[in-house]
Design a protein around this motif. Structure first.
Motif, PDB file in Angstrom:
ATOM      1  N   PHE A 223       0.821  -1.208   0.000  1.00 26.64           N
ATOM      2  CA  PHE A 223       0.000   0.000   0.000  1.00 26.64           C
ATOM      3  C   PHE A 223       0.863   1.269   0.000  1.00 26.64           C
ATOM      4  N   PRO A 224       1.867   1.390   0.893  1.00 27.29           N
ATOM      5  CA  PRO A 224       2.711   2.601   0.845  1.00 27.29           C
ATOM      6  C   PRO A 224       3.460   2.745  -0.471  1.00 27.29           C
ATOM      7  N   GLY A 225       3.818   1.612  -1.087  1.00 26.32           N
ATOM      8  CA  GLY A 225       4.543   1.673  -2.352  1.00 26.32           C
ATOM      9  C   GLY A 225       3.733   2.300  -3.473  1.00 26.32           C
ATOM     10  N   HIS A 226       2.400   2.149  -3.409  1.00 27.10           N
ATOM     11  CA  HIS A 226       1.542   2.793  -4.401  1.00 27.10           C
ATOM     12  C   HIS A 226       1.113   4.190  -3.950  1.00 27.10           C
ATOM     13  N   ALA A 227       1.033   4.400  -2.647  1.00 25.42           N
ATOM     14  CA  ALA A 227       0.595   5.699  -2.135  1.00 25.42           C
ATOM     15  C   ALA A 227       1.635   6.785  -2.395  1.00 25.42           C
ATOM     16  N   LEU A 228       2.924   6.441  -2.340  1.00 25.59           N
ATOM     17  CA  LEU A 228       3.969   7.441  -2.548  1.00 25.59           C
ATOM     18  C   LEU A 228       3.910   8.054  -3.946  1.00 25.59           C
ATOM     19  N   PRO A 229       3.980   7.253  -5.034  1.00 20.68           N
ATOM     20  CA  PRO A 229       3.877   7.889  -6.358  1.00 20.68           C
ATOM     21  C   PRO A 229       2.509   8.518  -6.581  1.00 20.68           C
ATOM     22  N   GLY A 230       1.450   7.906  -6.004  1.00 26.01           N
ATOM     23  CA  GLY A 230       0.128   8.492  -6.149  1.00 26.01           C
ATOM     24  C   GLY A 230       0.058   9.885  -5.554  1.00 26.01           C
ATOM     25  N   SER A 231       0.666  10.060  -4.385  1.00 28.75           N
ATOM     26  CA  SER A 231       0.665  11.371  -3.735  1.00 28.75           C
ATOM     27  C   SER A 231       1.442  12.398  -4.554  1.00 28.75           C
ATOM     28  N   ILE A 232       2.574  11.983  -5.111  1.00 31.93           N
ATOM     29  CA  ILE A 232       3.384  12.901  -5.923  1.00 31.93           C
ATOM     30  C   ILE A 232       2.607  13.370  -7.144  1.00 31.93           C
ATOM     31  N   PHE A 233       1.959  12.424  -7.840  1.00 28.04           N
ATOM     32  CA  PHE A 233       1.247  12.786  -9.057  1.00 28.04           C
ATOM     33  C   PHE A 233       0.003  13.615  -8.753  1.00 28.04           C
ATOM     34  N   ILE A 234      -0.682  13.333  -7.668  1.00 26.03           N
ATOM     35  CA  ILE A 234      -1.846  14.135  -7.304  1.00 26.03           C
ATOM     36  C   ILE A 234      -1.418  15.565  -6.990  1.00 26.03           C
ATOM     37  N   PHE A 235      -0.337  15.719  -6.227  1.00 22.89           N
ATOM     38  CA  PHE A 235       0.147  17.061  -5.922  1.00 22.89           C
ATOM     39  C   PHE A 235       0.511  17.807  -7.196  1.00 22.89           C
ATOM     40  N   LEU A 236       1.283  17.161  -8.080  1.00 24.44           N
ATOM     41  CA  LEU A 236       1.704  17.830  -9.309  1.00 24.44           C
ATOM     42  C   LEU A 236       0.505  18.225 -10.162  1.00 24.44           C
ATOM     43  N   GLY A 237      -0.441  17.297 -10.317  1.00 17.36           N
ATOM     44  CA  GLY A 237      -1.599  17.581 -11.159  1.00 17.36           C
ATOM     45  C   GLY A 237      -2.441  18.723 -10.624  1.00 17.36           C
ATOM     46  N   LEU A 238      -2.703  18.738  -9.321  1.00 15.54           N
ATOM     47  CA  LEU A 238      -3.500  19.812  -8.732  1.00 15.54           C
ATOM     48  C   LEU A 238      -2.769  21.153  -8.826  1.00 15.54           C
ATOM     49  N   TRP A 239      -1.467  21.123  -8.615  1.00 12.33           N
ATOM     50  CA  TRP A 239      -0.677  22.358  -8.723  1.00 12.33           C
ATOM     51  C   TRP A 239      -0.703  22.884 -10.149  1.00 12.33           C
ATOM     52  N   TRP A 240      -0.581  21.985 -11.139  1.00 10.82           N
ATOM     53  CA  TRP A 240      -0.648  22.396 -12.540  1.00 10.82           C
ATOM     54  C   TRP A 240      -2.025  22.949 -12.889  1.00 10.82           C
ATOM     55  N   MET A 241      -3.075  22.332 -12.357  1.00  6.81           N
ATOM     56  CA  MET A 241      -4.429  22.845 -12.600  1.00  6.81           C
ATOM     57  C   MET A 241      -4.559  24.288 -12.138  1.00  6.81           C
ATOM     58  N   HIS A 242      -4.197  24.504 -10.891  1.00  9.75           N
ATOM     59  CA  HIS A 242      -4.317  25.851 -10.318  1.00  9.75           C
ATOM     60  C   HIS A 242      -3.462  26.858 -11.080  1.00  9.75           C
ATOM     61  N   SER A 243      -2.211  26.520 -11.317  1.00  5.38           N
ATOM     62  CA  SER A 243      -1.283  27.466 -11.935  1.00  5.38           C
ATOM     63  C   SER A 243      -1.651  27.745 -13.388  1.00  5.38           C
TER      64      SER A 243
ATOM     65  N   VAL B  81      -4.393  26.894 -23.588  1.00  4.33           N
ATOM     66  CA  VAL B  81      -4.254  26.339 -22.249  1.00  4.33           C
ATOM     67  C   VAL B  81      -4.764  24.899 -22.169  1.00  4.33           C
ATOM     68  N   TYR B  82      -5.539  24.448 -23.160  1.00  3.25           N
ATOM     69  CA  TYR B  82      -6.186  23.141 -23.062  1.00  3.25           C
ATOM     70  C   TYR B  82      -5.210  21.969 -22.878  1.00  3.25           C
ATOM     71  N   PRO B  83      -4.127  21.878 -23.651  1.00  2.00           N
ATOM     72  CA  PRO B  83      -3.209  20.746 -23.432  1.00  2.00           C
ATOM     73  C   PRO B  83      -2.603  20.726 -22.033  1.00  2.00           C
ATOM     74  N   THR B  84      -2.286  21.909 -21.489  1.00  2.00           N
ATOM     75  CA  THR B  84      -1.736  21.954 -20.138  1.00  2.00           C
ATOM     76  C   THR B  84      -2.756  21.472 -19.117  1.00  2.00           C
ATOM     77  N   LEU B  85      -4.016  21.889 -19.283  1.00  2.00           N
ATOM     78  CA  LEU B  85      -5.064  21.433 -18.375  1.00  2.00           C
ATOM     79  C   LEU B  85      -5.277  19.924 -18.493  1.00  2.00           C
ATOM     80  N   MET B  86      -5.175  19.406 -19.710  1.00  2.00           N
ATOM     81  CA  MET B  86      -5.336  17.962 -19.884  1.00  2.00           C
ATOM     82  C   MET B  86      -4.158  17.206 -19.270  1.00  2.00           C
ATOM     83  N   ARG B  87      -2.964  17.774 -19.384  1.00  2.00           N
ATOM     84  CA  ARG B  87      -1.812  17.144 -18.722  1.00  2.00           C
ATOM     85  C   ARG B  87      -2.030  17.097 -17.217  1.00  2.00           C
ATOM     86  N   ALA B  88      -2.523  18.194 -16.660  1.00  4.75           N
ATOM     87  CA  ALA B  88      -2.803  18.232 -15.228  1.00  4.75           C
ATOM     88  C   ALA B  88      -3.909  17.256 -14.861  1.00  4.75           C
TER      89      ALA B  88
END
Length: 318
Positions: free
Chosen positions: A4-24, A184-191
């Motif tokens: 479970f932690p092995g999947h939670a670590l990359p999941g947390s990183i990608f969720i943070f990056l995606g949400l940050w990209w959305m906002h920015s 902006v659409y491709p960036t939003l889709m990446r996020a």
């Protein structure tokens, strides 16, 4: 990563990056639209320290920290000891851990490139996007062959993960390939698909390695077909909820951008977002300035008293 932690670590990183990209991305879009300037593309968005008025590469630091932690964990837990018939010991790394280590290392390189760009090392424009595409491509390749000879539930879970990774790659390529002015659409889709990938990592962890019940065993599943159908059902609900989050971020970023429209009325600590949208070659955003039709008008020749006077009207940057 078989935990479970092995999947939670990359999941947390990608969720943070995606949400940050959305906002920015939304915030940059609304500010650029208000000031009638073109949207410009970058792989990362710097974090501003309100108290000091500084731009910090927080995103790069989190990527470097998270990937370094993943590398240490995978190498530390992947070392296996075997003893042959003669009693001779030998050590090797599990192939599963080596795959995960390689994934983390590719994204570690992305963090390095982002850090170099932030501190104005003379790298080619959009090199961060290119390296990001390579990292996601390597991740997709690794996970595509990650589930060889596994049960159908495990395979379907990881195939859906690979599909979300493929969507990130396509979105990133569109960011580079789209003509000027950029949209902006491709960036939003990446996020969007980055958050989807992160949330799906958590879904895999809860299905295969849930801390609330015994680990899933396909051989003992009395309703195997229903389980396989539910997996795609879960995936679509992940897509729906993340789309709702994307729209909510648009509303929040829109109202936040209105606070920074009148720079003269704001203090230095509050006006940093306007400064971030300035086209500045030191920020590697020169592409937008080059193609901004509102920034540089073509030369006009005006006849004045029988002679030709040349005028070059150059507008202000964002």
């Amino acid at each position: 990563m078989g935990s479970f932690p092995g999947h939670a670590l990359p999941g947390s990183i990608f969720i943070f990056l995606g949400l940050w990209w959305m906002h920015s991305a939304w915030l940059r879009y609304f500010i650029c639209r208000y000031r009638q300037k073109p949207y410009y593309v970058s792989i990362s968005f710097p974090f501003h320290c309100c108290s000091a008025g500084l731009k910090l590469p927080l995103e790069s630091f989190i990527v470097l920290f998270g990937t370094s932690l993943g590398i240490v964990v995978e190498l530390g837990t992947g070392l296996e000891k075997t003893v042959d018939q003669d009693g001779i010991s030998s050590y090797s790394f599990a192939a599963n851990n080596l795959q995960h280590f390689t994934m983390y290392f590719m994204f570690f390189l992305v963090g390095i490139v982002e850090l170099l760009q932030h501190y104005h090392i003379a790298l080619p424009s959009h090199i961060g996007v290119v390296v990001g595409i390579l990292a996601f491509s390597a991740e997709g390749l690794l996970f595509y062959f990650h589930v060889h000879a596994r049960d159908p539930v495990d395979i379907q879970l990881h195939i859906l993960l690979v599909l979300s990774i493929g969507a990130i790659i396509i979105s990133s390529i569109c960011e580079l390939a789209q003509p000027q002015p950029k949209q902006v659409y491709p960036t939003l889709m990446r996020a969007y698909f980055t958050v989807l990938q992160g949330s799906w990592f958590y879904q895999i962890a809860f299905i295969l390695y849930s801390p609330f019940h015994a680990h899933y065993d396909f051989a003992n599943d009395p309703v195997q077909h229903r389980t396989l159908m539910l997996i795609s059902y879960y995936f679509v609900w992940h897509m729906s909820i993340i789309l709702l989050i994307l729209l909510l971020f648009a509303i929040g970023s829109y109202y936040l951008s209105k606070r920074y429209r009148h720079v003269a009325d704001l203090g230095y600590e509050q006006s940093f977002l306007i400064h971030e949208t300035n086209i500045d070659i030191s920020d590697n955003y020169q592409d937008a300035a080059e193609y901004d039709v509102n920034m540089i008008n073509s030369e006009k020749k005006v006849l004045t008293n029988g002679r030709t006077e040349e005028k070059m009207n150059i507008g202000n940057s964002l």
